[in-house]
Scaffold this active site. Sequence first.
Site, PDB file in Angstrom:
ATOM      1  N   CYS A  75       0.825  -1.208   0.000  1.00  0.00           N
ATOM      2  CA  CYS A  75       0.000   0.000   0.000  1.00  0.00           C
ATOM      3  C   CYS A  75       0.861   1.262   0.000  1.00  0.00           C
ATOM      4  O   CYS A  75       1.624   1.483  -0.921  1.00  0.00           O
ATOM      5  CB  CYS A  75      -0.966  -0.047   1.182  1.00  0.00           C
ATOM      6  SG  CYS A  75      -2.384   1.040   1.009  1.00  0.00           S
ATOM      7  N   HIS A  76       0.770   2.090   1.051  1.00  0.00           N
ATOM      8  CA  HIS A  76       1.538   3.331   1.143  1.00  0.00           C
ATOM      9  C   HIS A  76       2.963   3.104   1.647  1.00  0.00           C
ATOM     10  O   HIS A  76       3.734   4.054   1.749  1.00  0.00           O
ATOM     11  CB  HIS A  76       0.826   4.319   2.080  1.00  0.00           C
ATOM     12  CG  HIS A  76      -0.395   4.941   1.484  1.00  0.00           C
ATOM     13  ND1 HIS A  76      -1.619   4.315   1.516  1.00  0.00           N
ATOM     14  CD2 HIS A  76      -0.567   6.123   0.843  1.00  0.00           C
ATOM     15  CE1 HIS A  76      -2.514   5.096   0.920  1.00  0.00           C
ATOM     16  NE2 HIS A  76      -1.901   6.194   0.494  1.00  0.00           N
TER      17      HIS A  76
END
Length: 175
Positions: A106-107
């Site tokens: 994800c991030h």
Amino acid sequence: MRLKDKKVIALVESEFEDLELWYPILRLQEEGATVDLVGQEANKQYIGKYGVPAQSAYAFTDINAEDYDAILVPGGWAPDKLRRYPEVLKMVQHMDEKKKPIGQICHAGWVLISANILQGKKVTSTPGIKDDMTNAGAIWSDEAVVTDGHIVSSRRPPDLPPYVKAFADVLAEQK
């Protein structure tokens, strides 16, 4: 158990994505790995985006990355904080230099960007940071999991099963 003698750093900071921290930890432990939660402070309780707690066993300054076989970086909003700690960047850079598995979802790509290790690497992430990843020199792909040597990346929680399997496979192959 194929990961019996493997030691993994799982980075933690507040507002981690709950599943992206805990699912990999539990799966790797099921395969025999020792997974240490490492945060800015030792024995501190960090709270995930959805309220699930995680207590660090060690502070960044308490450990030596050389003693570990791999590192996991969770997503959520934690990566934006983790990328600001020089100790975290040094750990990630060490793992990259030694070609030890680095897992990011994800991030979490933000941490790898700040560690300056993505030039020419094939990766994925949440589409929201695709531009950040490509601007850092990565070759971005919209796939559930992308493995480029020792770097294993993934997009989001629904991709956790293939992501953690790929990470465990790369870790199991480490000498």
